[in-house]
Design a protein around this motif. Sequence first.
Motif, short mmCIF file in Angstrom:
data_model
loop_
_atom_site.label_atom_id
_atom_site.label_comp_id
_atom_site.label_asym_id
_atom_site.label_seq_id
_atom_site.Cartn_x
_atom_site.Cartn_y
_atom_site.Cartn_z
N THR A 185 18.87 13.15 72.90
CA THR A 185 19.61 12.15 72.13
C THR A 185 21.08 12.54 72.17
O THR A 185 21.48 13.43 72.91
CB THR A 185 19.13 12.09 70.67
N ALA A 186 21.88 11.89 71.35
CA ALA A 186 23.30 12.24 71.30
C ALA A 186 23.50 13.68 70.82
O ALA A 186 24.49 14.33 71.19
CB ALA A 186 24.05 11.28 70.39
N ARG A 187 22.55 14.21 70.02
CA ARG A 187 22.73 15.54 69.44
C ARG A 187 21.60 16.52 69.73
O ARG A 187 21.76 17.72 69.54
CB ARG A 187 22.87 15.43 67.91
N LEU A 188 20.44 16.02 70.16
CA LEU A 188 19.25 16.84 70.27
C LEU A 188 18.74 16.90 71.70
O LEU A 188 18.98 15.97 72.49
CB LEU A 188 18.15 16.28 69.35
N THR A 189 18.01 17.98 72.01
CA THR A 189 17.46 18.14 73.35
C THR A 189 16.04 18.70 73.25
O THR A 189 15.79 19.64 72.49
CB THR A 189 18.33 19.11 74.18
N GLY A 190 15.13 18.12 74.01
CA GLY A 190 13.78 18.65 74.10
C GLY A 190 12.81 17.99 73.14
O GLY A 190 13.18 17.48 72.08
N GLU A 191 11.53 18.01 73.51
CA GLU A 191 10.48 17.36 72.72
C GLU A 191 10.43 17.87 71.28
O GLU A 191 10.29 17.08 70.34
CB GLU A 191 9.13 17.58 73.39
N GLU A 192 10.53 19.18 71.10
CA GLU A 192 10.38 19.75 69.76
C GLU A 192 11.44 19.23 68.81
O GLU A 192 11.16 18.94 67.65
CB GLU A 192 10.44 21.27 69.83
N GLN A 193 12.67 19.06 69.29
CA GLN A 193 13.75 18.56 68.44
C GLN A 193 13.71 17.05 68.28
O GLN A 193 13.97 16.52 67.19
CB GLN A 193 15.11 18.98 69.01
N VAL A 194 13.38 16.34 69.36
CA VAL A 194 13.50 14.88 69.35
C VAL A 194 12.32 14.21 68.65
O VAL A 194 12.49 13.19 67.95
CB VAL A 194 13.66 14.34 70.79
N ASN A 195 11.12 14.76 68.80
CA ASN A 195 9.94 14.13 68.17
C ASN A 195 10.10 14.08 66.66
O ASN A 195 10.33 15.09 66.01
CB ASN A 195 8.68 14.92 68.53
N GLY A 196 10.00 12.87 66.12
CA GLY A 196 10.11 12.68 64.67
C GLY A 196 11.51 12.41 64.17
O GLY A 196 11.70 12.17 62.98
N CYS A 197 12.50 12.41 65.08
CA CYS A 197 13.88 12.18 64.63
C CYS A 197 14.14 10.68 64.44
O CYS A 197 13.33 9.83 64.81
CB CYS A 197 14.87 12.79 65.61
N ALA A 198 15.30 10.39 63.89
CA ALA A 198 15.71 8.99 63.67
C ALA A 198 17.06 8.73 64.32
O ALA A 198 17.87 7.95 63.80
CB ALA A 198 15.75 8.68 62.19
N GLU A 199 17.30 9.36 65.47
CA GLU A 199 18.55 9.15 66.20
C GLU A 199 18.63 7.71 66.70
O GLU A 199 17.62 7.03 66.87
CB GLU A 199 18.64 10.12 67.37
N ALA A 200 19.85 7.26 66.98
CA ALA A 200 20.05 5.87 67.39
C ALA A 200 19.41 5.56 68.74
O ALA A 200 18.99 4.43 68.98
CB ALA A 200 21.54 5.55 67.43
N TRP A 201 19.35 6.56 69.63
CA TRP A 201 18.77 6.34 70.94
C TRP A 201 18.12 7.61 71.45
O TRP A 201 18.45 8.72 71.01
CB TRP A 201 19.80 5.82 71.94
N VAL A 202 17.20 7.44 72.39
CA VAL A 202 16.54 8.55 73.07
C VAL A 202 16.56 8.26 74.56
O VAL A 202 16.24 7.14 74.98
CB VAL A 202 15.08 8.72 72.59
N ALA A 203 16.91 9.26 75.36
CA ALA A 203 16.89 9.12 76.81
C ALA A 203 15.85 10.05 77.40
O ALA A 203 15.73 11.21 77.00
CB ALA A 203 18.27 9.42 77.41
N MET A 204 15.09 9.54 78.37
CA MET A 204 14.13 10.34 79.13
C MET A 204 14.51 10.26 80.59
O MET A 204 14.69 9.17 81.14
CB MET A 204 12.70 9.84 78.91
N THR A 205 14.64 11.41 81.24
CA THR A 205 14.96 11.45 82.66
C THR A 205 13.85 12.19 83.40
O THR A 205 13.34 13.21 82.92
CB THR A 205 16.31 12.16 82.93
#
Length: 278
Positions: A185-205
């Motif tokens: 996301t704009a601030r987070l990296t990796g499944e452990e951090q991103v799962n369950g967050c409420a960030e405005a967007w998520v990118a998967m590459t």
Amino acid sequence: MTDPRLSVDGTPVARYVLTPDLDARHGPRPYLHPVRTLAGTRVTDALPADHVWHLGASLAVQDVAGTNLWGGRTYVRGTGYTWRADHGRIVHTGWTHRAADRLDHQLQWCDPTGGVLLTERRVLTASAVPGHDGAWRLDLTSTLTAPADRDVTLGSPATNGRPGGAGYGGFFWRAVAAEPPEVLTARLTGEEQVNGCAEAWVAMTGRAPEGGTYTLVFSGLGPGDRWFVRTTMYPGVCVAFAFEETATIRTNTSRHGHYRVVVADGRLDRHTAAALTR
């Protein structure tokens, strides 16, 4: 009935499987597959061996007033995942508009007996991304309406007692990847951090098994929604409606959602992914 396609400036980018002939245990529902980048790289998976009920990009919830519309086993508090005769289906009931870049139709979310739990109006559009020749965007808007005589509660394995951040159910994208993809996301990296967050967007590459790299940029969380993300067990991203707590659609009211996915060729950095959401 021929499955409709979505195109961007004449380039086919997605097939919409409207009435899949599937075992009830797979949660039959309309789904997008294959979805491709403009260069032709496939970025969805359907009926994978690890989770056969994962169907490309679709709307699905495991607990809709006690009916499993996700497919697979149902998580039962105190027991765990259990095969139950509780599978319903989501069915197309009529077109409002159908074109190469826009599909607008009516659906019913039904219990195992065919009783209507929710009605839905769904609109899917495909369009070019201004200023980025290697990307297009999918917009899916959904209005889920409860009947006039009862509330409808939406739940997940997490709300039914499963630990580990398994709050899936909502707009779900089963991706493809030759190896575990990256997610940020704009601030987070990796499944452990991103799962369950409420960030405005998520990118998967990731890199597709047939070759070609891609980036998917998801946005569209509604009030109370969270991102459910998997990269190691399988590649998937979900706008989760009931990640920690159940959600209720009150009698004769509607739940509105607007989900956007930018589908791009190549591996995009954080800055470029953020720009594509604006």
